[in-house]
Design a protein around this motif. Structure first.
Motif, mmCIF file in Angstrom:
data_model
loop_
_atom_site.group_PDB
_atom_site.id
_atom_site.type_symbol
_atom_site.label_atom_id
_atom_site.label_comp_id
_atom_site.label_asym_id
_atom_site.label_seq_id
_atom_site.Cartn_x
_atom_site.Cartn_y
_atom_site.Cartn_z
ATOM 1 N N ALA A 1 33.967 31.258 19.106
ATOM 2 C CA ALA A 1 35.106 31.661 19.930
ATOM 3 C C ALA A 1 35.678 32.983 19.460
ATOM 4 N N SER A 2 35.647 33.203 18.135
ATOM 5 C CA SER A 2 36.214 34.438 17.605
ATOM 6 C C SER A 2 35.409 35.656 18.029
ATOM 7 N N LYS A 3 34.152 35.430 18.436
ATOM 8 C CA LYS A 3 33.296 36.529 18.863
ATOM 9 C C LYS A 3 33.434 36.819 20.361
ATOM 10 N N THR A 4 34.151 35.955 21.077
ATOM 11 C CA THR A 4 34.374 36.186 22.491
ATOM 12 C C THR A 4 35.265 37.413 22.651
ATOM 13 N N PRO A 5 34.871 38.385 23.476
ATOM 14 C CA PRO A 5 35.628 39.635 23.568
ATOM 15 C C PRO A 5 37.018 39.434 24.165
ATOM 16 N N ASP A 6 37.940 40.287 23.733
ATOM 17 C CA ASP A 6 39.299 40.243 24.277
ATOM 18 C C ASP A 6 39.322 40.707 25.726
ATOM 19 N N ILE A 7 38.399 41.580 26.098
ATOM 20 C CA ILE A 7 38.353 42.125 27.451
ATOM 21 C C ILE A 7 37.167 41.522 28.194
ATOM 22 N N GLN A 8 37.441 40.889 29.325
ATOM 23 C CA GLN A 8 36.412 40.273 30.142
ATOM 24 C C GLN A 8 36.500 40.825 31.570
ATOM 25 N N ILE A 9 35.533 40.442 32.394
ATOM 26 C CA ILE A 9 35.423 41.023 33.728
ATOM 27 C C ILE A 9 35.671 39.973 34.803
ATOM 28 N N SER A 10 36.453 40.348 35.797
ATOM 29 C CA SER A 10 36.682 39.516 36.968
ATOM 30 C C SER A 10 36.283 40.309 38.215
ATOM 31 N N SER B 1 45.871 50.067 23.962
ATOM 32 C CA SER B 1 47.098 49.330 24.309
ATOM 33 C C SER B 1 47.093 47.910 23.749
ATOM 34 N N ASP B 2 45.965 47.528 23.105
ATOM 35 C CA ASP B 2 45.786 46.158 22.593
ATOM 36 C C ASP B 2 45.775 45.120 23.707
ATOM 37 N N PHE B 3 45.329 45.526 24.887
ATOM 38 C CA PHE B 3 45.247 44.602 26.024
ATOM 39 C C PHE B 3 44.204 43.531 25.767
ATOM 40 N N LYS B 4 44.525 42.304 26.157
ATOM 41 C CA LYS B 4 43.604 41.184 26.107
ATOM 42 C C LYS B 4 43.657 40.485 27.463
ATOM 43 N N GLY B 5 42.546 40.449 28.150
ATOM 44 C CA GLY B 5 42.533 39.834 29.473
ATOM 45 C C GLY B 5 41.356 40.331 30.291
ATOM 46 N N HIS B 6 41.513 40.234 31.609
ATOM 47 C CA HIS B 6 40.434 40.582 32.526
ATOM 48 C C HIS B 6 40.646 41.946 33.180
ATOM 49 N N ILE B 7 39.529 42.639 33.360
ATOM 50 C CA ILE B 7 39.501 43.850 34.172
ATOM 51 C C ILE B 7 38.745 43.500 35.447
ATOM 52 N N GLY B 8 39.393 43.697 36.587
ATOM 53 C CA GLY B 8 38.810 43.286 37.852
ATOM 54 C C GLY B 8 38.028 44.401 38.534
ATOM 55 N N ILE B 9 36.805 44.105 38.931
ATOM 56 C CA ILE B 9 36.004 45.034 39.730
ATOM 57 C C ILE B 9 36.619 45.121 41.125
ATOM 58 N N GLU B 10 36.904 46.342 41.578
ATOM 59 C CA GLU B 10 37.411 46.515 42.940
ATOM 60 C C GLU B 10 36.699 47.720 43.571
ATOM 61 N N TYR B 11 35.576 47.440 44.197
ATOM 62 C CA TYR B 11 34.790 48.485 44.845
ATOM 63 C C TYR B 11 35.330 48.725 46.249
ATOM 64 N N GLU B 12 35.620 49.999 46.556
ATOM 65 C CA GLU B 12 36.165 50.348 47.876
ATOM 66 C C GLU B 12 35.340 51.419 48.580
ATOM 67 N N GLY B 13 34.219 51.783 48.021
ATOM 68 C CA GLY B 13 33.431 52.866 48.587
ATOM 69 C C GLY B 13 32.647 52.462 49.822
ATOM 70 N N ASP B 14 32.047 53.463 50.469
ATOM 71 C CA ASP B 14 31.217 53.198 51.634
ATOM 72 C C ASP B 14 29.824 53.805 51.493
ATOM 73 N N GLY B 15 29.538 54.407 50.357
ATOM 74 C CA GLY B 15 28.221 54.988 50.139
ATOM 75 C C GLY B 15 27.171 53.956 49.801
ATOM 76 N N LEU B 16 27.593 52.826 49.266
ATOM 77 C CA LEU B 16 26.722 51.715 48.941
ATOM 78 C C LEU B 16 27.168 50.481 49.713
ATOM 79 N N SER B 17 26.295 49.507 49.837
ATOM 80 C CA SER B 17 26.722 48.222 50.372
ATOM 81 C C SER B 17 27.736 47.624 49.414
ATOM 82 N N GLU B 18 28.501 46.665 49.878
ATOM 83 C CA GLU B 18 29.488 46.050 48.989
ATOM 84 C C GLU B 18 28.805 45.379 47.803
#
Length: 339
Positions: free
Chosen positions: A39-48, A303-320
């Motif tokens: 558990a201690s090796k689980t990163p503070d920053i994860q992806i949503s 900033s010592d942030f611990k939590g999720h960073i959310g992917i938010e793609y809004e472009g139109d050059g690629l498919s979603e």
């Protein structure tokens, strides 16, 4: 750390924790130590994954006058805005296909379901079956929390209450709101402080955070929004800094007044309870052409942030799907760079 590594570690933790329930004391202690080490090796920053990344899939194509139609239809017959090929109920499964285990909902895709408990029972089951959790709900079209009129502002606050309740039911930690209103910067700030304080108090009774995104107007000014947060000064009221939403004023040909996104991120991160990784277009090396993700992740780390960073793609050059995958790949590289 790669997302696949994160999932593997979490799986190890789950297996070990299950074994400790029936193991003898000595083995239980050994397993507990192993679990804690993993558990201690689980990163503070994860992806949503933010649901708006699939907005074309849910909403369908946009035509001239679309947003006027959208606002009107949302209030009169909200299910009719869903003209795409995908069903918002399937979002948990769609996210899981990217190896993401946390999702960020958009309330407008479920606007007509706010009082439908059977719908939310089913949605929660879908999340469980897909192996994902709801991190937050992005709330729009509920009124301005910085409205100049006290009664109208109070009504806007109360419109958010049911979404706070839904967030609690789904196990989310936050709802994302907007600090919008009419007037001078000082007037809107004062009114937003009042509205956020009212909503924050209700959120606290349910264990839910109220977080504000830089989302246009004054809120896209990092100094302004950080000042609002300082005045509210509540543990469960914070920010959702977005890499790309720093346009204060738009014109017909694009942004007329844009705040420095790196300065803004640094100002908002001390209050952050989530982060939104906005992406639009990528170069041949897979880097986002508008935002230096590596520089942003350094700001997040500092900033010592611990939590999720959310992917938010809004472009139109690629498919979603391809845009989400490109953002996920870049975000993983940027996260690796700060470890």
């Amino acid at each position: 750390m790669k997302q696949s590594t994160i999932i593997t570690l979490l799986s190890i933790i789950f297996i070990i924790s299950c074994r400790t329930k029936s193991a003898p004391d000595s083995e239980s202690n050994e397993m507990t130590e192993t679990t804690q080490e993993a558990a201690s090796k689980t990163p503070d920053i994860q992806i949503s994954l933010a649901q708006w990344s699939f907005h074309r899939a849910f909403l369908g194509p946009k035509k001239e006058g679309y947003w006027e139609w959208f606002v009107k239809t949302l209030q009169e017959s909200p299910d009719d805005i869903l003209l795409g090929d995908a069903d918002p109920r399937d979002f948990p499964k769609m996210a899981a296909e990217f190896g993401v285990n946390s999702i960020e909902l958009v309330n407008t895709f479920y606007y007509g379901k706010v009082d439908d408990q059977a719908f939310w029972d089913d949605f929660k089951k879908r999340c469980e079956e897909a192996g994902v959790s709801v991190g937050l709900i992005m709330c729009d079209a509920l009124g301005n929390l910085g409205d100049a009129d006290a009664e109208t502002r109070k009504h806007a606050v109360e419109n958010h209450f049911k979404w706070v309740d839904i967030a609690k039911f789904l196990g989310a930690h936050s709802i994302r709101v907007n600090a919008a209103g009419e007037g001078t910067a000082e007037e809107v700030a004062a009114n937003a402080v009042d509205g956020l304080t009212q909503l924050g108090k209700y959120g606290a009774t349910q264990g839910i955070n109220v977080i504000v995104e830089n989302h246009g107007g004054y809120s896209s000014n990092g100094t302004w929004l950080a000042g609002v947060m300082a005045q509210v000064n509540m543990d469960n009221v914070g920010t959702l800094p977005d890499f790309g939403n720093f346009c204060i004023e738009r014109g017909p040909d694009g942004c007329l007044d844009e705040y420095d996104r790196y300065k803004g991120m640094a100002e908002l991160m001390p209050y952050a309870k989530g982060v939104s990784a906005k992406s639009h277009h990528f170069d041949e090396q897979g880097n986002e052409i508008h935002t230096d993700f590596y520089r942003m992740l350094k700001i997040v780390k500092d900033s010592d942030f611990k939590g999720h960073i959310g992917i938010e793609y809004e472009g139109d050059g690629l498919s979603e799907e391809d845009g989400i995958a490109a953002t996920l790949s870049l975000l993983n590289k940027a996260i690796d760079s700060i470890h």
